[in-house]
Design a protein around this motif. Structure first.
Motif, PDB file in Angstrom:
ATOM      1  N   GLY A 117      50.885 110.643  52.071  1.00 55.49           N
ATOM      2  CA  GLY A 117      52.021 110.917  52.943  1.00 55.49           C
ATOM      3  C   GLY A 117      53.359 110.554  52.320  1.00 55.49           C
ATOM      4  N   GLN A 118      53.309 109.672  51.315  1.00 56.41           N
ATOM      5  CA  GLN A 118      54.514 109.274  50.590  1.00 56.41           C
ATOM      6  C   GLN A 118      54.653 110.053  49.275  1.00 56.41           C
ATOM      7  N   GLY A 119      53.771 111.042  49.074  1.00 57.25           N
ATOM      8  CA  GLY A 119      53.864 111.878  47.878  1.00 57.25           C
ATOM      9  C   GLY A 119      53.137 111.343  46.659  1.00 57.25           C
ATOM     10  N   GLY A 120      52.284 110.330  46.853  1.00 53.99           N
ATOM     11  CA  GLY A 120      51.535 109.755  45.730  1.00 53.99           C
ATOM     12  C   GLY A 120      50.042 109.904  45.941  1.00 53.99           C
ATOM     13  N   ARG A 121      49.284 109.216  45.086  1.00 51.48           N
ATOM     14  CA  ARG A 121      47.835 109.234  45.255  1.00 51.48           C
ATOM     15  C   ARG A 121      47.197 107.982  44.677  1.00 51.48           C
ATOM     16  N   VAL A 122      46.059 107.632  45.268  1.00 49.33           N
ATOM     17  CA  VAL A 122      45.197 106.584  44.726  1.00 49.33           C
ATOM     18  C   VAL A 122      44.109 107.327  43.974  1.00 49.33           C
ATOM     19  N   ASP A 123      43.992 107.087  42.680  1.00 43.12           N
ATOM     20  CA  ASP A 123      43.103 107.879  41.836  1.00 43.12           C
ATOM     21  C   ASP A 123      41.651 107.430  41.877  1.00 43.12           C
ATOM     22  N   LEU A 124      41.419 106.126  42.041  1.00 44.03           N
ATOM     23  CA  LEU A 124      40.053 105.601  41.977  1.00 44.03           C
ATOM     24  C   LEU A 124      39.971 104.324  42.795  1.00 44.03           C
ATOM     25  N   ILE A 125      38.906 104.198  43.577  1.00 39.10           N
ATOM     26  CA  ILE A 125      38.624 102.943  44.284  1.00 39.10           C
ATOM     27  C   ILE A 125      37.183 102.566  43.969  1.00 39.10           C
ATOM     28  N   VAL A 126      36.999 101.374  43.412  1.00 41.03           N
ATOM     29  CA  VAL A 126      35.661 100.835  43.167  1.00 41.03           C
ATOM     30  C   VAL A 126      35.525  99.553  43.971  1.00 41.03           C
ATOM     31  N   HIS A 127      34.312  99.308  44.481  1.00 38.58           N
ATOM     32  CA  HIS A 127      34.116  98.106  45.275  1.00 38.58           C
ATOM     33  C   HIS A 127      32.766  97.465  44.974  1.00 38.58           C
ATOM     34  N   CYS A 128      32.693  96.176  45.258  1.00 37.14           N
ATOM     35  CA  CYS A 128      31.439  95.429  45.205  1.00 37.14           C
ATOM     36  C   CYS A 128      31.072  95.079  46.635  1.00 37.14           C
ATOM     37  N   ALA A 129      29.911  95.530  47.069  1.00 34.44           N
ATOM     38  CA  ALA A 129      29.446  95.277  48.433  1.00 34.44           C
ATOM     39  C   ALA A 129      28.512  94.070  48.503  1.00 34.44           C
ATOM     40  N   HIS A 130      28.320  93.380  47.380  1.00 33.51           N
ATOM     41  CA  HIS A 130      27.370  92.261  47.328  1.00 33.51           C
ATOM     42  C   HIS A 130      27.971  90.982  47.908  1.00 33.51           C
ATOM     43  N   GLY A 131      27.096  90.079  48.293  1.00 39.01           N
ATOM     44  CA  GLY A 131      27.515  88.760  48.755  1.00 39.01           C
ATOM     45  C   GLY A 131      27.727  87.830  47.573  1.00 39.01           C
ATOM     46  N   PRO A 132      28.354  86.685  47.816  1.00 45.97           N
ATOM     47  CA  PRO A 132      28.673  85.758  46.731  1.00 45.97           C
ATOM     48  C   PRO A 132      27.453  85.208  45.992  1.00 45.97           C
ATOM     49  N   ASP A 133      26.283  85.203  46.622  1.00 46.30           N
ATOM     50  CA  ASP A 133      25.091  84.630  45.991  1.00 46.30           C
ATOM     51  C   ASP A 133      24.117  85.694  45.481  1.00 46.30           C
ATOM     52  N   ASP A 134      24.545  86.955  45.436  1.00 40.62           N
ATOM     53  CA  ASP A 134      23.648  88.044  45.039  1.00 40.62           C
ATOM     54  C   ASP A 134      23.451  88.157  43.530  1.00 40.62           C
ATOM     55  N   GLY A 135      24.296  87.485  42.741  1.00 37.47           N
ATOM     56  CA  GLY A 135      24.107  87.483  41.292  1.00 37.47           C
ATOM     57  C   GLY A 135      24.424  88.803  40.606  1.00 37.47           C
ATOM     58  N   CYS A 136      25.289  89.608  41.200  1.00 36.07           N
ATOM     59  CA  CYS A 136      25.647  90.893  40.576  1.00 36.07           C
ATOM     60  C   CYS A 136      26.696  90.664  39.488  1.00 36.07           C
ATOM     61  N   ASP A 137      26.973  91.702  38.701  1.00 37.45           N
ATOM     62  CA  ASP A 137      28.035  91.564  37.696  1.00 37.45           C
ATOM     63  C   ASP A 137      29.307  92.301  38.124  1.00 37.45           C
ATOM     64  N   CYS A 138      29.291  92.851  39.371  1.00 39.57           N
ATOM     65  CA  CYS A 138      30.468  93.595  39.817  1.00 39.57           C
ATOM     66  C   CYS A 138      31.397  92.758  40.690  1.00 39.57           C
ATOM     67  N   ARG A 139      30.895  91.694  41.296  1.00 41.51           N
ATOM     68  CA  ARG A 139      31.746  90.880  42.171  1.00 41.51           C
ATOM     69  C   ARG A 139      32.725  90.069  41.334  1.00 41.51           C
ATOM     70  N   LYS A 140      34.017  90.294  41.587  1.00 40.85           N
ATOM     71  CA  LYS A 140      35.024  89.514  40.872  1.00 40.85           C
ATOM     72  C   LYS A 140      34.818  88.034  41.190  1.00 40.85           C
ATOM     73  N   PRO A 141      34.853  87.139  40.220  1.00 39.46           N
ATOM     74  CA  PRO A 141      35.521  87.231  38.925  1.00 39.46           C
ATOM     75  C   PRO A 141      34.715  87.874  37.788  1.00 39.46           C
ATOM     76  N   SER A 142      33.497  88.322  38.039  1.00 41.51           N
ATOM     77  CA  SER A 142      32.779  89.058  36.992  1.00 41.51           C
ATOM     78  C   SER A 142      33.505  90.387  36.742  1.00 41.51           C
ATOM     79  N   PRO A 143      33.393  90.915  35.528  1.00 35.82           N
ATOM     80  CA  PRO A 143      34.201  92.089  35.169  1.00 35.82           C
ATOM     81  C   PRO A 143      33.568  93.446  35.438  1.00 35.82           C
ATOM     82  N   GLY A 144      32.465  93.521  36.202  1.00 32.59           N
ATOM     83  CA  GLY A 144      31.769  94.792  36.378  1.00 32.59           C
ATOM     84  C   GLY A 144      32.618  95.912  36.956  1.00 32.59           C
ATOM     85  N   LEU A 145      33.448  95.609  37.963  1.00 31.74           N
ATOM     86  CA  LEU A 145      34.301  96.655  38.541  1.00 31.74           C
ATOM     87  C   LEU A 145      35.289  97.181  37.498  1.00 31.74           C
ATOM     88  N   PHE A 146      35.780  96.294  36.655  1.00 32.54           N
ATOM     89  CA  PHE A 146      36.728  96.694  35.616  1.00 32.54           C
ATOM     90  C   PHE A 146      36.035  97.526  34.539  1.00 32.54           C
TER      91      PHE A 146
END
Length: 178
Positions: free
Chosen positions: A78-107
């Motif tokens: 609506g402001q004439g711009g765009r969001v190009d990509l959204i990535v998310h981690c749906a895991h809980g803090p104790d799930d041991g994934c590599d995507c939950r920040k501070p781990s770098p998986g999303l990056f």
């Protein structure tokens, strides 16, 4: 390519210690939508990397998260711009994934999406150490905003070279001046 990676809660929209659980609770921080649109119109690719453990905690589902992200995209469009990509981690803090920040998986996902080996020099804007730490693992340049948890984060030692700004709009103004 000019690319920026933004955290969501506390950077783009108001954060809540009780989680942002619905589209109604997803409220933009004043100036953030316009700032994203300004970057986009100036030729920047805008990526969002967000921890969303509320899904793992059963507070909301993937459809609700997508609805929040649709609201973000529509407001920026609506402001004439765009969001190009959204990535998310749906895991809980104790799930041991590599995507939950501070781990770098999303990056890593963002780098892969843009066919980049790393994200050296790419600005990462966050309100917490975990946002900055995750980006630093792939070479991002850290920007801390004082919105969200930013004021609390300022009480801790920051990564070397972290630049501090009042909010996302101030970061964008700085980047567009360079």
């Amino acid at each position: 390519m000019k690319l920026i990676v933004l955290d969501r809660d506390g950077v783009i929209n108001r954060d809540s210690d009780a989680f942002v659980k619905s589209v109604e609770e997803w409220i933009p921080i004043p100036g953030s939508i316009e700032a994203i649109a300004q970057l986009s119109k100036a030729g920047w690719k805008v990526a969002v990397a967000t921890n969303q453990s509320g899904i793992a905690r059963g507070l909301f589902n993937g459809e609700t998260l997508e609805a929040m992200h649709d609201k973000l995209r529509q407001l920026v469009n609506g402001q004439g711009g765009r969001v190009d990509l959204i990535v998310h981690c749906a895991h809980g803090p104790d799930d041991g994934c590599d995507c939950r920040k501070p781990s770098p998986g999303l990056f890593r996902q963002i780098a892969q999406h843009y066919a980049m080996n790393d994200l050296t020099g790419i600005p990462v804007v966050g309100d917490s150490l975990r946002d900055l730490t995750a980006g630093l693992a792939l070479g991002c340049t850290p920007y801390l905003v004082k919105t969200g948890k930013g004021e609390r984060t300022l009480q801790k030692p920051l990564p070397e070279g972290t630049q501090v700004f009042s909010d996302l709009a101030a970061v964008v103004q700085h980047l567009l001046q360079d």
